[in-house]
Design a protein around this motif. Structure first.
Motif, PDB file in Angstrom:
ATOM      1  N   GLY A   1       0.813  -1.218   0.000  1.00  0.00           N
ATOM      2  CA  GLY A   1       0.000   0.000   0.000  1.00  0.00           C
ATOM      3  C   GLY A   1       0.844   1.265   0.000  1.00  0.00           C
ATOM      4  N   ASP A   2       0.175   2.399   0.189  1.00  0.00           N
ATOM      5  CA  ASP A   2       0.837   3.692   0.064  1.00  0.00           C
ATOM      6  C   ASP A   2       1.935   3.910   1.094  1.00  0.00           C
ATOM      7  N   SER A   3       1.853   3.208   2.220  1.00  0.00           N
ATOM      8  CA  SER A   3       2.888   3.418   3.239  1.00  0.00           C
ATOM      9  C   SER A   3       3.921   2.293   3.210  1.00  0.00           C
ATOM     10  N   TRP A   4       3.892   1.445   2.199  1.00  0.00           N
ATOM     11  CA  TRP A   4       4.825   0.308   2.102  1.00  0.00           C
ATOM     12  C   TRP A   4       4.767  -0.470   3.413  1.00  0.00           C
ATOM     13  N   ASP A   5       3.581  -0.857   3.833  1.00  0.00           N
ATOM     14  CA  ASP A   5       3.335  -1.349   5.181  1.00  0.00           C
ATOM     15  C   ASP A   5       3.844  -2.784   5.393  1.00  0.00           C
ATOM     16  N   PRO A   6       4.758  -2.972   6.366  1.00  0.00           N
ATOM     17  CA  PRO A   6       5.272  -4.323   6.647  1.00  0.00           C
ATOM     18  C   PRO A   6       4.166  -5.290   7.080  1.00  0.00           C
ATOM     19  N   GLU A   7       3.153  -4.771   7.775  1.00  0.00           N
ATOM     20  CA  GLU A   7       2.071  -5.621   8.259  1.00  0.00           C
ATOM     21  C   GLU A   7       1.284  -6.203   7.086  1.00  0.00           C
ATOM     22  N   GLU A   8       1.048  -5.389   6.054  1.00  0.00           N
ATOM     23  CA  GLU A   8       0.360  -5.905   4.865  1.00  0.00           C
ATOM     24  C   GLU A   8       1.209  -6.980   4.194  1.00  0.00           C
ATOM     25  N   ALA A   9       2.510  -6.725   4.123  1.00  0.00           N
ATOM     26  CA  ALA A   9       3.421  -7.699   3.513  1.00  0.00           C
ATOM     27  C   ALA A   9       3.377  -9.017   4.281  1.00  0.00           C
ATOM     28  N   ARG A  10       3.321  -8.904   5.623  1.00  0.00           N
ATOM     29  CA  ARG A  10       3.260 -10.107   6.442  1.00  0.00           C
ATOM     30  C   ARG A  10       1.988 -10.892   6.145  1.00  0.00           C
ATOM     31  N   LYS A  11       0.868 -10.177   6.005  1.00  0.00           N
ATOM     32  CA  LYS A  11      -0.393 -10.858   5.728  1.00  0.00           C
ATOM     33  C   LYS A  11      -0.365 -11.557   4.375  1.00  0.00           C
ATOM     34  N   ILE A  12       0.267 -10.926   3.391  1.00  0.00           N
ATOM     35  CA  ILE A  12       0.338 -11.532   2.056  1.00  0.00           C
ATOM     36  C   ILE A  12       1.146 -12.830   2.123  1.00  0.00           C
ATOM     37  N   ALA A  13       2.288 -12.762   2.805  1.00  0.00           N
ATOM     38  CA  ALA A  13       3.115 -13.958   2.944  1.00  0.00           C
ATOM     39  C   ALA A  13       2.360 -15.032   3.728  1.00  0.00           C
ATOM     40  N   GLN A  14       1.656 -14.598   4.787  1.00  0.00           N
ATOM     41  CA  GLN A  14       0.905 -15.535   5.621  1.00  0.00           C
ATOM     42  C   GLN A  14      -0.176 -16.251   4.796  1.00  0.00           C
ATOM     43  N   ALA A  15      -0.880 -15.488   3.951  1.00  0.00           N
ATOM     44  CA  ALA A  15      -1.936 -16.087   3.122  1.00  0.00           C
ATOM     45  C   ALA A  15      -1.338 -17.099   2.153  1.00  0.00           C
ATOM     46  N   ALA A  16      -0.173 -16.793   1.605  1.00  0.00           N
ATOM     47  CA  ALA A  16       0.485 -17.719   0.675  1.00  0.00           C
ATOM     48  C   ALA A  16       0.888 -18.999   1.405  1.00  0.00           C
ATOM     49  N   ILE A  17       1.384 -18.842   2.636  1.00  0.00           N
ATOM     50  CA  ILE A  17       1.798 -20.012   3.412  1.00  0.00           C
ATOM     51  C   ILE A  17       0.570 -20.852   3.780  1.00  0.00           C
ATOM     52  N   ASP A  18      -0.504 -20.181   4.206  1.00  0.00           N
ATOM     53  CA  ASP A  18      -1.727 -20.901   4.580  1.00  0.00           C
ATOM     54  C   ASP A  18      -2.308 -21.675   3.403  1.00  0.00           C
ATOM     55  N   ALA A  19      -2.115 -21.150   2.198  1.00  0.00           N
ATOM     56  CA  ALA A  19      -2.641 -21.825   1.012  1.00  0.00           C
ATOM     57  C   ALA A  19      -1.666 -22.882   0.489  1.00  0.00           C
ATOM     58  N   ASN A  20      -0.589 -23.113   1.258  1.00  0.00           N
ATOM     59  CA  ASN A  20       0.431 -24.084   0.867  1.00  0.00           C
ATOM     60  C   ASN A  20       1.039 -23.799  -0.493  1.00  0.00           C
ATOM     61  N   GLU A  21       1.149 -22.512  -0.816  1.00  0.00           N
ATOM     62  CA  GLU A  21       1.817 -22.141  -2.060  1.00  0.00           C
ATOM     63  C   GLU A  21       3.293 -22.475  -1.922  1.00  0.00           C
ATOM     64  N   ASP A  22       3.852 -22.954  -3.024  1.00  0.00           N
ATOM     65  CA  ASP A  22       5.264 -23.290  -3.013  1.00  0.00           C
ATOM     66  C   ASP A  22       6.041 -22.121  -3.612  1.00  0.00           C
ATOM     67  N   PHE A  23       6.800 -21.418  -2.797  1.00  0.00           N
ATOM     68  CA  PHE A  23       7.637 -20.336  -3.347  1.00  0.00           C
ATOM     69  C   PHE A  23       9.029 -20.430  -2.758  1.00  0.00           C
ATOM     70  N   ASN A  24      10.007 -20.003  -3.538  1.00  0.00           N
ATOM     71  CA  ASN A  24      11.376 -20.047  -3.017  1.00  0.00           C
ATOM     72  C   ASN A  24      12.064 -18.681  -3.028  1.00  0.00           C
ATOM     73  N   ILE A  25      11.315 -17.645  -3.435  1.00  0.00           N
ATOM     74  CA  ILE A  25      11.898 -16.304  -3.435  1.00  0.00           C
ATOM     75  C   ILE A  25      10.871 -15.297  -2.926  1.00  0.00           C
ATOM     76  N   ILE A  26      11.305 -14.420  -2.030  1.00  0.00           N
ATOM     77  CA  ILE A  26      10.469 -13.267  -1.673  1.00  0.00           C
ATOM     78  C   ILE A  26      11.142 -12.034  -2.242  1.00  0.00           C
ATOM     79  N   TYR A  27      10.445 -11.382  -3.161  1.00  0.00           N
ATOM     80  CA  TYR A  27      10.960 -10.161  -3.788  1.00  0.00           C
ATOM     81  C   TYR A  27      10.152  -9.010  -3.221  1.00  0.00           C
ATOM     82  N   ALA A  28      10.643  -8.420  -2.142  1.00  0.00           N
ATOM     83  CA  ALA A  28       9.921  -7.324  -1.492  1.00  0.00           C
ATOM     84  C   ALA A  28      10.566  -6.015  -1.915  1.00  0.00           C
ATOM     85  N   GLU A  29       9.751  -5.029  -2.226  1.00  0.00           N
ATOM     86  CA  GLU A  29      10.298  -3.813  -2.842  1.00  0.00           C
ATOM     87  C   GLU A  29      10.825  -2.785  -1.848  1.00  0.00           C
TER      88      GLU A  29
END
Lengths: 323, 364
Positions: free
Chosen positions: A190-218
């Motif tokens: 979001g507009d404030s580059w919010d770490p909490e939002e980033a955490r939620k996105i990663a959390q949702a991916a983990i909960d969905a058992n998405e397989d990822f090997n790279i986090i590209y955070a801006e």
């Protein structure tokens, strides 16, 4: 009353004499509010550290958060008869008139960090970051790892900002071109580059058992947020871990995470433009011409990316922002 | 007398119908979506071993309840301020940043490498103390100077984060510590995230206070009619100030949770824009934003609904560019469904159906 007046007059005369004696190159530097960000704080400090009396300057610093105050400051510098004006503009528009006044008065103008919407002939040179290049450098580093598959969790910054467009652009292009590069999920802080939002996105991916090997955070804060989700879920990260963590901005804390091997890469967005401008002014004073400018009178500030395997404490001290 | 209490109970429960329905619809939606894609993983709860080597529960439902913790706690405080003052405090995010800054500053004074239970307790108490000073500043403007709450709290809304910056400077302190993780994530040996317990504890404390004392009645009276409250010997100023004090405690606790969860303090982003979500949670929970009657459970439910919505959209991998638009559509539906106009229409419709069926019976 008369006594006070006399005292003031005497003081003024002493000051005038002092300034005449100082005999440095007179420069006026207009910057933004250092409280704005770690980037700006480092930028202001870089300027005050470079344009010193020992370095042969007589510098006046103004930090103003708004365009009108900056324009007033610029007019003040022109009236004071400075030799050079350095500006990081709060607003890209509205500078034509002042720049023309400066040019007519024979004052050299250097833009740093931020461009203005004005004819390139109105300023001597501009030192800016190339956000596209920041993204390209990061993607090139990622490619150099030679992974079999690139499954990326992409966390974008403020949508539409120059930094976001540049950092996303290179990655999106690569993922379109290569079959083994996929963006598993993407989200934004979001507009404030919010770490909490980033955490939620990663959390949702983990909960969905998405397989990822790279986090590209801006940026660094969002990388940290995503890492908090990894830690909670027991997913290893960093040099010896499952997930490669990438951030941007080179805050000191992020570089320390790199040094500890918890993250893998941090891309620089350099706030250090003072040295380049210093060199250019010295050249002009010596009667030489400035070389290496592009058609917009720009010099692209050299920016690097740090790898967890090669970073040193010295890098952190030199390039790290904040504390 | 018996009839009276019954009717009151009925009214109280009707307030929760909309949030419960919204929650139900979101759950059904996820069920249908799960069946459509042939994967009900959204509802599965699994165990994992975290990076500290402890077993933790994991899954969307756990994440939703866990993520909503800070919001739920602030929403409780916001409910009280709303009930007593008939307005909202929009500075909770900024004041939360100040609270976090004080908390970390105290931890820093004890040494960030050497965090103990003592330093955390002292840090939290100091943070609560400072936060109450700031919320009381808001409270005084509202209760004593009778300024509209939104205008009164606009001051700290705009300058709170600068104050937090003054406390911590340019530093973005990192807190990588077992005790910090125990607060923000999980306590070793307990698989349920700690913030969930903190919400329960806070809800229990506030619930008991309002159950065992007359505070609920006083607050509602002040919210509905100050003059009547004063005539009955209730001091409206004191009740309003008390609601701000309780909000301060809530904000401090929420702020500590977020700092510990992210292992860092960033004055710019800590509890960013939480005020809007908190007000929304109060509204979705069926509480009147104009003050008066309130239910804390409604606001807590409201928080879970907001996070469930966010989590569902994240789980559906909605493009970041359009996620806000989807969120807005769902929220407008919930808010309209809970609006007095719609409620009136529905109850009128029920009465009609009821009457006509009775008439039909009588006619026969």
């Amino acid at each position: 009353m008369k006594k006070i007046l006399a005292l003031v007059l005497a003081l003024v005369m002493v000051l005038c004499a002092a300034s005449a004696l100082a005999d440095g190159i007179k420069v006026g530097i207009i910057n933004l509010d250092p409280a704005e960000s770690g980037y700006r704080e480092a930028n202001v400090k870089d300027m005050t550290d470079t344009f010193t009396a020992e370095n042969g300057y007589e510098a006046t610093f103004v930090t103003a958060p708004t365009a009108d105050k900056q324009l007033d400051a610029a007019r003040g510098f022109i009236a004071d008869g400075v030799k050079y004006i350095l500006v990081s503009a709060a607003d890209a528009d509205g500078w034509d008139e002042v720049l023309q006044e400066a040019k007519d008065a024979g004052i050299g103008v250097f833009l740093f960090d931020r461009m203005v919407n004005a004819d390139p002939s109105l300023y001597t040179a501009a030192v800016v970051s190339d956000m596209d290049k920041e993204g390209e450098t990061a993607v090139a580093w990622l490619e150099s790892l030679g992974l079999e598959e690139y499954k990326i969790l992409h966390i974008k910054g403020q949508l539409g900002s120059a930094a976001q467009l540049g950092r996303s652009g290179a990655l999106d292009k690569k993922c379109e071109a290569e079959a083994n590069w996929t963006i598993v999920r993407e989200g934004t802080g979001g507009d404030s580059w919010d770490p909490e939002e980033a955490r939620k996105i990663a959390q949702a991916a983990i909960d969905a058992n998405e397989d990822f090997n790279i986090i590209y955070a801006e940026n660094d804060g969002m990388a940290q947020g995503a890492v908090a989700a990894l830690d909670k879920a027991g997913i290893t990260h960093g040099v010896d871990g499952k997930v490669i963590v990438m951030g941007f901005d080179c805050n000191k804390y992020a570089l320390r995470e790199l040094l500890a091997g918890n993250w893998n890469y941090d891309g620089q967005c350099s706030p250090f433009q003072a040295k380049l401008i210093d060199e250019m002014i010295k050249k002009l004073e010596a009667g030489e011409a400035i070389e290496g400018l592009n058609e917009l009178n720009q010099i692209i500030n050299n920016e690097v990316g740090f790898d967890a395997k090669t970073i040193t404490q010295e890098d952190i001290d030199t390039y790290g922002l904040g504390e | 007398m018996i009839q009276k209490t019954n009717s009151r109970k009925k009214h109280d429960l009707s307030q929760l119908i909309i949030p419960l329905a919204a929650l139900g619809i979101l759950i059904v939606f996820n069920l249908i979506r799960g069946i459509a894609i042939g994967d009900l993983g959204f509802f599965s709860i699994t165990t994992r071993i975290n990076n500290d080597g402890n077993m933790v529960l994991s899954g969307n439902l756990i994440s939703i309840i866990d993520d909503a913790s800070a919001l739920a706690i602030i929403a409780m405080g916001m409910t009280l301020v709303t009930a007593a003052c008939g307005g909202q405090d929009i500075s909770v995010g900024a004041v939360g940043a100040i609270s976090g800054a004080v908390f970390v500053k105290v931890l820093d004074a004890f040494g960030l490498d050497n965090i103990s239970v003592l330093s955390i307790v002292v840090g939290l108490l100091a943070a609560i103390g400072v936060t109450i000073i700031f919320t009381l500043f808001n409270g005084t403007l509202v209760a004593v100077f009778k300024i509209q709450p939104m205008i009164a709290t606009l001051i700290l809304f705009s300058c709170g984060r600068s104050i937090a910056y003054m406390i911590t400077g340019s530093a973005t302190p990192q807190l990588n510590d077992k005790l910090i993780n125990a607060i923000g994530k999980t306590i070793p040996g307990i698989p349920i995230p700690t913030p969930i317990f903190l919400v329960v504890i806070m809800a229990l404390i506030l619930g008991l206070v309002f159950k065992l004392t007359n505070l609920r009645l006083y607050t509602q009276t002040v919210g509905i009619n100050q003059g009547a409250a004063r005539l009955n010997g209730i001091n409206p100023t004191a009740i309003k100030l008390l609601s701000f004090v309780l909000l301060g405690v809530c904000v401090s606790l929420a702020s500590m949770i977020q700092v510990c969860r992210l292992n860092q303090l960033s004055h710019k982003t800590l509890l960013d824009a939480i005020e809007m979500d908190a007000i929304l949670a109060v509204a979705i929970g069926g509480n009147s934003l104009g003050g008066g009657k309130f239910r804390l459970a409604g606001s807590i439910l409201g928080s879970y609904i907001i996070l469930m919505l966010t989590n569902t959209l994240n789980d559906m991998s909605v493009k970041p560019e359009s996620i806000k638009a989807y969120k807005a559509i769902v929220i407008i539906i919930i808010v309209i469904a809970g609006s007095p106009a719609v409620k009136e229409k529905i109850s009128a419709f029920w009465k009609k159906v009821h009457n006509s069926s009775r008439r039909a019976v009588a006619g026969r």
